[in-house]
Design a protein around this motif. Structure first.
Motif, PDB file in Angstrom:
ATOM      1  N   ALA A  23       0.838  -1.206   0.000  1.00 36.87           N
ATOM      2  CA  ALA A  23       0.000   0.000   0.000  1.00 36.87           C
ATOM      3  C   ALA A  23       0.868   1.251   0.000  1.00 36.87           C
ATOM      4  N   GLY A  24       0.393   2.280  -0.687  1.00 42.89           N
ATOM      5  CA  GLY A  24       1.058   3.575  -0.622  1.00 42.89           C
ATOM      6  C   GLY A  24       1.909   3.922  -1.817  1.00 42.89           C
ATOM      7  N   ILE A  25       2.209   2.926  -2.654  1.00 41.16           N
ATOM      8  CA  ILE A  25       3.090   3.156  -3.805  1.00 41.16           C
ATOM      9  C   ILE A  25       2.350   2.781  -5.079  1.00 41.16           C
ATOM     10  N   LEU A  26       2.156   3.728  -5.983  1.00 43.47           N
ATOM     11  CA  LEU A  26       1.540   3.470  -7.292  1.00 43.47           C
ATOM     12  C   LEU A  26       0.168   2.809  -7.165  1.00 43.47           C
ATOM     13  N   GLY A  27      -0.568   3.141  -6.120  1.00 42.38           N
ATOM     14  CA  GLY A  27      -1.836   2.468  -5.908  1.00 42.38           C
ATOM     15  C   GLY A  27      -3.045   3.369  -5.922  1.00 42.38           C
ATOM     16  N   THR A  28      -2.942   4.551  -6.534  1.00 44.12           N
ATOM     17  CA  THR A  28      -4.043   5.510  -6.501  1.00 44.12           C
ATOM     18  C   THR A  28      -4.911   5.472  -7.756  1.00 44.12           C
ATOM     19  N   THR A  29      -4.353   5.001  -8.869  1.00 39.53           N
ATOM     20  CA  THR A  29      -5.109   4.971 -10.125  1.00 39.53           C
ATOM     21  C   THR A  29      -5.137   3.564 -10.704  1.00 39.53           C
ATOM     22  N   GLY A  30      -6.167   3.297 -11.482  1.00 36.17           N
ATOM     23  CA  GLY A  30      -6.254   2.014 -12.149  1.00 36.17           C
ATOM     24  C   GLY A  30      -5.092   1.780 -13.082  1.00 36.17           C
ATOM     25  N   SER A  31      -4.657   2.821 -13.794  1.00 41.34           N
ATOM     26  CA  SER A  31      -3.565   2.665 -14.752  1.00 41.34           C
ATOM     27  C   SER A  31      -2.252   2.310 -14.063  1.00 41.34           C
ATOM     28  N   SER A  32      -1.967   2.924 -12.901  1.00 31.12           N
ATOM     29  CA  SER A  32      -0.717   2.607 -12.210  1.00 31.12           C
ATOM     30  C   SER A  32      -0.763   1.196 -11.633  1.00 31.12           C
ATOM     31  N   LEU A  33      -1.912   0.774 -11.142  1.00 32.14           N
ATOM     32  CA  LEU A  33      -2.041  -0.590 -10.623  1.00 32.14           C
ATOM     33  C   LEU A  33      -1.902  -1.606 -11.753  1.00 32.14           C
ATOM     34  N   LYS A  34      -2.455  -1.310 -12.927  1.00 34.00           N
ATOM     35  CA  LYS A  34      -2.284  -2.183 -14.081  1.00 34.00           C
ATOM     36  C   LYS A  34      -0.817  -2.294 -14.460  1.00 34.00           C
ATOM     37  N   ASN A  35      -0.112  -1.185 -14.405  1.00 30.02           N
ATOM     38  CA  ASN A  35       1.311  -1.182 -14.758  1.00 30.02           C
ATOM     39  C   ASN A  35       2.104  -2.088 -13.830  1.00 30.02           C
ATOM     40  N   VAL A  36       1.809  -2.018 -12.534  1.00 29.17           N
ATOM     41  CA  VAL A  36       2.480  -2.897 -11.577  1.00 29.17           C
ATOM     42  C   VAL A  36       2.140  -4.352 -11.853  1.00 29.17           C
ATOM     43  N   SER A  37       0.876  -4.624 -12.154  1.00 33.02           N
ATOM     44  CA  SER A  37       0.454  -5.988 -12.476  1.00 33.02           C
ATOM     45  C   SER A  37       1.214  -6.513 -13.690  1.00 33.02           C
ATOM     46  N   ASN A  38       1.354  -5.674 -14.700  1.00 34.78           N
ATOM     47  CA  ASN A  38       2.055  -6.088 -15.925  1.00 34.78           C
ATOM     48  C   ASN A  38       3.535  -6.364 -15.695  1.00 34.78           C
ATOM     49  N   HIS A  39       4.078  -5.855 -14.593  1.00 30.83           N
ATOM     50  CA  HIS A  39       5.487  -6.089 -14.271  1.00 30.83           C
ATOM     51  C   HIS A  39       5.676  -7.258 -13.302  1.00 30.83           C
ATOM     52  N   GLY A  40       4.615  -8.031 -13.078  1.00 33.00           N
ATOM     53  CA  GLY A  40       4.814  -9.299 -12.402  1.00 33.00           C
ATOM     54  C   GLY A  40       4.366  -9.423 -10.963  1.00 33.00           C
ATOM     55  N   ALA A  41       3.747  -8.386 -10.401  1.00 32.59           N
ATOM     56  CA  ALA A  41       3.267  -8.515  -9.026  1.00 32.59           C
ATOM     57  C   ALA A  41       2.182  -9.580  -8.959  1.00 32.59           C
ATOM     58  N   GLY A  42       2.222 -10.405  -7.911  1.00 32.43           N
ATOM     59  CA  GLY A  42       1.235 -11.464  -7.770  1.00 32.43           C
ATOM     60  C   GLY A  42      -0.087 -10.997  -7.217  1.00 32.43           C
ATOM     61  N   GLY A  43      -0.098  -9.843  -6.587  1.00 34.75           N
ATOM     62  CA  GLY A  43      -1.310  -9.247  -6.035  1.00 34.75           C
ATOM     63  C   GLY A  43      -1.105  -7.765  -5.871  1.00 34.75           C
ATOM     64  N   LEU A  44      -2.199  -7.019  -5.772  1.00 29.23           N
ATOM     65  CA  LEU A  44      -2.129  -5.557  -5.726  1.00 29.23           C
ATOM     66  C   LEU A  44      -2.831  -5.032  -4.491  1.00 29.23           C
ATOM     67  N   VAL A  45      -2.143  -4.171  -3.744  1.00 25.89           N
ATOM     68  CA  VAL A  45      -2.750  -3.478  -2.613  1.00 25.89           C
ATOM     69  C   VAL A  45      -2.811  -2.000  -2.973  1.00 25.89           C
ATOM     70  N   THR A  46      -3.983  -1.415  -2.848  1.00 30.20           N
ATOM     71  CA  THR A  46      -4.167  -0.027  -3.246  1.00 30.20           C
ATOM     72  C   THR A  46      -3.552   0.941  -2.243  1.00 30.20           C
ATOM     73  N   LYS A  47      -3.502   2.187  -2.624  1.00 30.99           N
ATOM     74  CA  LYS A  47      -3.218   3.266  -1.672  1.00 30.99           C
ATOM     75  C   LYS A  47      -4.302   3.249  -0.606  1.00 30.99           C
ATOM     76  N   THR A  48      -3.981   3.693   0.591  1.00 35.45           N
ATOM     77  CA  THR A  48      -4.990   3.734   1.640  1.00 35.45           C
ATOM     78  C   THR A  48      -6.100   4.716   1.265  1.00 35.45           C
ATOM     79  N   ILE A  49      -7.327   4.211   1.287  1.00 38.68           N
ATOM     80  CA  ILE A  49      -8.497   4.990   0.883  1.00 38.68           C
ATOM     81  C   ILE A  49      -9.328   5.344   2.114  1.00 38.68           C
ATOM     82  N   THR A  50      -9.760   6.593   2.180  1.00 44.41           N
ATOM     83  CA  THR A  50     -10.623   7.079   3.251  1.00 44.41           C
ATOM     84  C   THR A  50     -11.974   7.475   2.667  1.00 44.41           C
ATOM     85  N   LYS A  51     -12.923   7.776   3.524  1.00 48.36           N
ATOM     86  CA  LYS A  51     -14.259   8.168   3.031  1.00 48.36           C
ATOM     87  C   LYS A  51     -14.196   9.498   2.284  1.00 48.36           C
TER      88      LYS A  51
END
Length: 301
Positions: A23-51
């Motif tokens: 959490a906290g790194i490249l996890g705020t947008t769908g595009s950045s999370l997709k980029n991490v996924s494409n580079h081999g991460a086995g799972g994705l944790v988003t940036k911490t989200i609040t209300k």
């Protein structure tokens, strides 16, 4: 599991490998999370989200100090309702997506979990951010219990409790989280710290204090994972200072079922593939058939 297969299951979720985005790194947008996924991460944790949306602290919020990073971002994020649109962009990703969530009040956390529940595979409850107003969110067992129970009321999906290395008796707090309904423990978050400008005598960060990350905190993460592994029966996910496959192997040997990479991304997104490759080569060389054979091995001595 073969030498070429690092597939890992945690809480019924299938990860193609045990190397996740923290959490906290490249996890705020769908595009950045997709980029991490494409580079081999086995799972994705988003940036911490609040209300509500959070702007975060005014700068400076990040600096390098003593071969580590010191940050006081203040949990900037678009807010839960807005973030749903980013999660919708990930519907084609066949990897577990874990939402890191937080709330200044338990009711706020419950609202976030409820809003995001249909769009993610699980939740990581951030009990440990050191750079928001009030400091670490949950230092007391009663707060750990209340936040996890609150989140559990809003979802049947896996809940991971992310704990701080700065709390007392982290192993006992982990046990409290387990008894309260957590399905896994994530250890650790950043370590509290600060930096001072010697010319002016002023703290450099606008928030004065922040959280230290980087390879220097890996031994702290090892100790915390080691202690937690002995205390709970649920999986432990190790995070803190993973800059190479050796750091990852050590966390697994301390008791981690999987590991997360945050600041290590500063070396480049290829770190996910490099860590996976290093783990496989280590298993081959040492005659092991899976990471399960080395998980918690340090406890034999």
């Amino acid at each position: 599991m073969s030498f070429l297969d690092l597939e890992t299951q945690i809480n019924g979720l299938d990860f193609e490998n045990p190397v996740m985005l923290a959490a906290g790194i490249l996890g705020t947008t769908g595009s950045s999370l997709k980029n991490v996924s494409n580079h081999g991460a086995g799972g994705l944790v988003t940036k911490t989200i609040t209300k509500p949306p959070k702007k975060g602290h005014n700068g400076p919020v990040l600096l390098e100090a003593n071969s580590s990073y010191l940050n006081a971002m203040g949990l900037p994020n678009p807010g839960a309702s807005e973030f749903i649109e980013e999660l919708k962009d990930l519907k084609d990703i066949k990897k577990p997506i874990i939402a890191s969530v937080s709330g200044e009040k338990i009711e706020e956390l419950k609202e976030v979990v409820s809003l995001l529940n249909d769009y993610v595979d699980g939740f990581e409850v951030n009990l440990s951010c050191p750079n928001v107003e009030g400091g670490i969110i949950c230092k007391e067992s009663s707060l750990v219990e209340s936040y996890i129970i609150g989140a559990r009321k809003e979802t049947n999906k896996p809940i991971w409790a992310k704990l701080s290395p700065d709390i007392e008796e982290i192993d006992k707090k982990a046990k409290v989280a387990e008894k309260s309904g957590a399905n896994a423990i994530v250890a650790i978050n950043t370590v509290e710290g600060m930096e001072i400008d010697i010319k002016s005598g002023r703290p450099i960060l606008s928030n004065k204090k922040g959280g230290i990350s980087g390879e220097a905190i890996n031994p702290i993460a090892l100790k915390c994972v080691y202690d937690i592994y002995k205390a709970v029966e649920i999986p432990v996910i190790g995070v803190g200072g993973v800059y190479n496959w050796e750091n990852a192997i050590k966390l697994i040997m301390a008791g981690s079922s999987a590991i997360q990479i945050g600041s290590g991304i500063s070396k480049g997104l290829n770190i996910f593939e490099e860590v996976k490759k290093g783990i496989i080569e280590f298993l081959k060389k040492e005659g092991f058939n899976s990471i399960d054979e080395i998980k918690g091995i340090s406890h034999r001595y």
